[in-house]
Design a protein around this motif. Structure first.
Motif, PDB file in Angstrom:
ATOM      1  N   ARG A   1      13.513  34.225   5.065  1.00 42.15           N
ATOM      2  CA  ARG A   1      14.207  32.781   4.987  1.00 42.15           C
ATOM      3  C   ARG A   1      13.971  32.234   3.414  1.00 42.15           C
ATOM      4  O   ARG A   1      13.237  32.650   2.803  1.00 42.15           O
ATOM      5  CB  ARG A   1      13.518  31.734   5.797  1.00 42.15           C
ATOM      6  CG  ARG A   1      13.696  32.208   7.322  1.00 42.15           C
ATOM      7  CD  ARG A   1      12.949  31.001   8.188  1.00 42.15           C
ATOM      8  NE  ARG A   1      14.015  30.091   8.236  1.00 42.15           N
ATOM      9  CZ  ARG A   1      13.530  28.994   9.090  1.00 42.15           C
ATOM     10  NH1 ARG A   1      12.496  28.937   9.524  1.00 42.15           N
ATOM     11  NH2 ARG A   1      14.339  27.845   9.200  1.00 42.15           N
TER      12      ARG A   1
ATOM     13  N   ARG B   1      17.275  32.823  21.163  1.00 40.87           N
ATOM     14  CA  ARG B   1      18.364  32.049  20.515  1.00 40.87           C
ATOM     15  C   ARG B   1      17.732  31.655  19.004  1.00 40.87           C
ATOM     16  O   ARG B   1      18.404  31.867  17.924  1.00 40.87           O
ATOM     17  CB  ARG B   1      18.629  30.825  20.867  1.00 40.87           C
ATOM     18  CG  ARG B   1      19.942  30.986  21.877  1.00 40.87           C
ATOM     19  CD  ARG B   1      20.742  29.500  22.198  1.00 40.87           C
ATOM     20  NE  ARG B   1      19.600  28.805  22.732  1.00 40.87           N
ATOM     21  CZ  ARG B   1      19.330  28.506  24.219  1.00 40.87           C
ATOM     22  NH1 ARG B   1      19.816  29.310  25.014  1.00 40.87           N
ATOM     23  NH2 ARG B   1      18.466  27.368  24.535  1.00 40.87           N
ATOM     24  N   ARG B   2      16.412  31.339  19.151  1.00 42.21           N
ATOM     25  CA  ARG B   2      15.763  30.722  17.832  1.00 42.21           C
ATOM     26  C   ARG B   2      15.496  32.222  17.105  1.00 42.21           C
ATOM     27  O   ARG B   2      15.858  32.019  15.750  1.00 42.21           O
ATOM     28  CB  ARG B   2      14.285  30.338  18.251  1.00 42.21           C
ATOM     29  CG  ARG B   2      13.599  29.712  16.923  1.00 42.21           C
ATOM     30  CD  ARG B   2      12.592  28.957  17.416  1.00 42.21           C
ATOM     31  NE  ARG B   2      11.313  29.383  16.513  1.00 42.21           N
ATOM     32  CZ  ARG B   2      10.188  28.884  16.981  1.00 42.21           C
ATOM     33  NH1 ARG B   2       9.687  28.275  18.209  1.00 42.21           N
ATOM     34  NH2 ARG B   2       9.296  29.108  16.161  1.00 42.21           N
TER      35      ARG B   2
ATOM     36  N   GLN C   1      18.877  33.352  15.510  1.00 45.51           N
ATOM     37  CA  GLN C   1      19.260  32.202  14.420  1.00 45.51           C
ATOM     38  C   GLN C   1      18.593  32.513  13.113  1.00 45.51           C
ATOM     39  O   GLN C   1      19.204  32.463  12.125  1.00 45.51           O
ATOM     40  CB  GLN C   1      18.890  30.697  14.905  1.00 45.51           C
ATOM     41  CG  GLN C   1      19.486  29.771  14.140  1.00 45.51           C
ATOM     42  CD  GLN C   1      19.070  28.386  14.686  1.00 45.51           C
ATOM     43  OE1 GLN C   1      18.408  28.144  15.685  1.00 45.51           O
ATOM     44  NE2 GLN C   1      19.512  27.306  13.940  1.00 45.51           N
TER      45      GLN C   1
ATOM     46  N   ALA D   1      20.436  35.541  11.652  1.00 43.08           N
ATOM     47  CA  ALA D   1      21.375  35.129  11.194  1.00 43.08           C
ATOM     48  C   ALA D   1      21.487  34.620   9.795  1.00 43.08           C
ATOM     49  O   ALA D   1      22.148  34.819   8.890  1.00 43.08           O
ATOM     50  CB  ALA D   1      22.167  34.344  12.272  1.00 43.08           C
ATOM     51  N   GLU D   2      20.546  33.718   9.786  1.00 45.17           N
ATOM     52  CA  GLU D   2      20.110  32.739   8.441  1.00 45.17           C
ATOM     53  C   GLU D   2      19.561  34.124   7.319  1.00 45.17           C
ATOM     54  O   GLU D   2      20.143  34.100   6.313  1.00 45.17           O
ATOM     55  CB  GLU D   2      18.902  31.861   8.560  1.00 45.17           C
ATOM     56  CG  GLU D   2      19.366  30.733   9.510  1.00 45.17           C
ATOM     57  CD  GLU D   2      18.137  29.634   9.449  1.00 45.17           C
ATOM     58  OE1 GLU D   2      18.349  28.616  10.509  1.00 45.17           O
ATOM     59  OE2 GLU D   2      17.087  30.178   8.981  1.00 45.17           O
TER      60      GLU D   2
END
Lengths: 425, 175
Positions: free
Chosen positions: A97, B74-75, B78, B81-82
């Protein structure tokens, strides 16, 4: 007949018996093809470690000295308490991230100093001279202590970057046997070298164990501002309560102005301010335990008034400690010091169930809290090293909203049964 | 199991277990939760004969169970995807280079067969062949072959993907 690849890896991993290992070693010494396979296998082992290490979002330059890496990781309760309040911002970022600016250690440190300065100024403005004098040293101590991730980075600066570390040297042809137990090997950075065709077999290299053990050790670095070390300043029973009230007021005001989304983004959220509050309270508990009886009686006189406004006093926390262990069905008042908690839990709770005993501080004991809006399973409690029982909640994967649980005497419950929830909703 | 016994287990194995799970899941917080649940389950055991392999096996099973939960998926998706978004839009810099390397490593590790990946991750955390065999239900004799295959595929796939990325980068610069 040549060696199988699996046998070579087992040999390099130290998984063969001494007799088998001697047989393989003799064969490799005599067979060029198998020697080449051994060299290739070493390259794959090093490459694997390198790739797996790359998944970890921990900069290589934060590794502590090798001398400390050999020690087993030690859980330091005071540190884990600190980390809970800083989490998740102070934890290693989720892998891959984007690292926001506020996770920069220097910016975090600057923000912490700024917030503490504002908090101190507020308290000084609102308190008597004596109260301000009582708080200032604590604020100065807090501000002087670097945040956890800054400690790690500062150590890294002193040691230089990973790129400066020497790559492992190839061993001579006579030293192709595993030189060390597989678990003790390191130097995953050999991948760059291993990617090249080896000219001679080198000592097997695997493992990020040392790397991660170092990080764990860095996590356990001692800090000055921990509950157990909180300075037992001279506690005048009435005045510190005023200081605590002011600090809590300031915290609540900040919390009220901050939306949930903003709280996540803040490096030093209003919740994290509570850490210092609890550190101070922990120190005062110790002081009050050692205080003469006259001081205790004086503090007892102010207890009821302070309970009405929701602040928990040192005496009340000590009472909570005496009420330990927490028992199912018992009734507890909560310290009203977390806005987020207050929105979801009634001021008085009954514990429906307690599962499992305590282990250190990291493993929480789960409770079912009657009246909580959050789903069952998210609430936990633990007893801090100073004996105070705390109710905590898991939010966003981190322990947040730590709140002291104040045991209510059985006589109080009998006198006011309507005040304690009786049935599950 | 007694408290002091569990505390000893916790101090010994918590960090390697969380690291193993983090590498397996790609999510440190999730890994911490699974590790905590693993130790809670250990608490209910009278006695563990092979404690390290037991802990890693239970943690692995918990991950499998957890993976079935839609919210978790989903997390995770996600997050991926980020990461993909970051990988595409970030300008070239030292940080983005490291992020790119991380994403590449993640892709390569995730591309391994489940058994190979788990064996490799456990070996990295110091489990010996017997412990890996116990945790994964494999014979000790097959662990060397499993690890050899996993390491070879890991290194070769990484190299291939790296070369492909460099080729794409070169092509885009040329055009």
């Amino acid at each position: 007949m040549h060696l199988e690849e699996g046998t070579i890896h087992a040999w390099l991993d130290g998984a063969l018996s001494p007799e088998e290992g001697a047989t393989v070693e003799a064969h490799v010494a005599a067979c060029k093809l198998c020697a080449a396979m051994v060299a290739e296998a070493r390259g794959f082992i090093a490459a694997s470690s390198r790739i797996l290490s790359a998944r970890d979002d921990v900069p290589a330059s934060v590794l502590p000295d090798a001398s400390t890496a050999a020690e087993p990781p030690v859980l330091k309760p005071e540190l884990t308490l600190e980390r809970r309040f800083q989490a998740p911002a102070a934890r290693p970022a989720l892998m891959g991230r984007r690292r926001p600016l506020y996770r920069n250690p220097q910016l975090v440190a600057a923000a912490a100093v700024l917030v503490m300065a504002v908090g101190t100024w507020t308290v000084v403005q609102r308190s008597s001279g004596r109260a301000a004098a009582d708080l200032a040293p604590a604020a100065a101590l807090d501000a002087a202590a670097p945040p956890q991730n800054e400690l790690m980075d500062s150590g890294a600066l002193a040691r230089g970057t990973a790129g400066a570390l020497p790559l492992p040297q190839d061993a001579s042809a006579s030293s192709i046997a595993p030189a060390r137990p597989a678990d003790e090997r390191s130097s995953s950075r050999a991948f760059r070298r291993a990617a090249e065709p080896p000219t001679s077999p080198a000592a097997p290299t695997t493992g990020s164990g040392r790397r991660t053990a170092r990080v764990a050790e860095a996590d356990a670095s001692p800090r000055r501002d921990v509950p157990g070390e909180a300075t037992p300043r001279a506690v005048a029973p009435a005045t510190p309560a005023l200081v605590r009230q002011d600090t809590a007021d300031a915290t609540r005001r900040m919390a009220a102005k901050t939306t949930a989304a903003e709280r996540k983004e803040l490096a030093v959220s209003p919740d994290s301010l509570l850490t210092r509050e609890f550190r101070r309270l922990a120190g005062e508990i110790d002081a009050q335990r050692q205080a003469p009886d006259s001081a205790r009686r004086l503090d007892q006189r102010g207890r009821n008034a302070q309970r009405s406004d929701g602040m928990v006093t040192g005496t009340m926390q000590a009472a909570a400690a005496r009420a330990n262990p927490v028992t199912p069905g018992a009734c507890y008042d909560l310290a009203r010091s977390s806005a987020a908690l207050e929105n979801e839990v009634p001021p008085r709770i009954r514990l429906l169930e307690v599962r499992g005993p305590a282990i250190g501080e990291r493993l929480l004991r789960q409770v079912m809290v009657l009246g909580a809006e959050s789903p069952v399973g998210e609430w936990y409690w633990w007893t801090r090293p100073d004996g105070v029982t705390m109710l905590v909640r898991l939010a966003d994967g981190a322990v947040r909203y730590e709140t002291a649980m104040v045991g209510i005497g059985s006589e109080d419950v009998k006198a006011h049964p309507q005040r304690c929830p009786e049935t599950r909703e | 199991m007694r408290d002091d016994e569990l505390e000893r287990l916790f101090h010994l194995y918590h960090n390697p277990l969380v690291r193993y799970l983090t590498r397996r899941l790609g999510d440190r917080d999730w890994a911490e939760e699974v590790a905590q649940e693993t130790f809670l389950r250990a608490l209910r055991q009278e006695r563990l004969t092979s404690e390290r392999s037991w802990l890693f096996a239970v943690a692995t099973n918990l991950v499998r169970d957890e993976a079935r939960k839609d919210e978790r998926r989903r997390r995770h998706l996600q997050l991926l995807a980020e990461e993909e978004r970051d990988r595409v839009v970030e300008p070239v810099s030292v940080d983005s280079e490291r992020a790119r390397e991380q994403a590449l490593a993640r892709r390569v590790v995730d591309a391994l067969a489940e058994r190979d990946r788990l064996a490799l991750l456990m070996k990295e955390e110091g489990l010996n062949y017997e412990e890996i065999g116990e945790a994964l239900g494999l014979s000790v004799g097959s662990i060397g072959t499993t690890l050899a295959r996993a390491r070879r595929r890991l290194a070769e796939t990484y190299e291939a993907l790296q070369a492909a990325e460099q080729g794409r980068a070169g092509g885009s610069h040329a055009s």
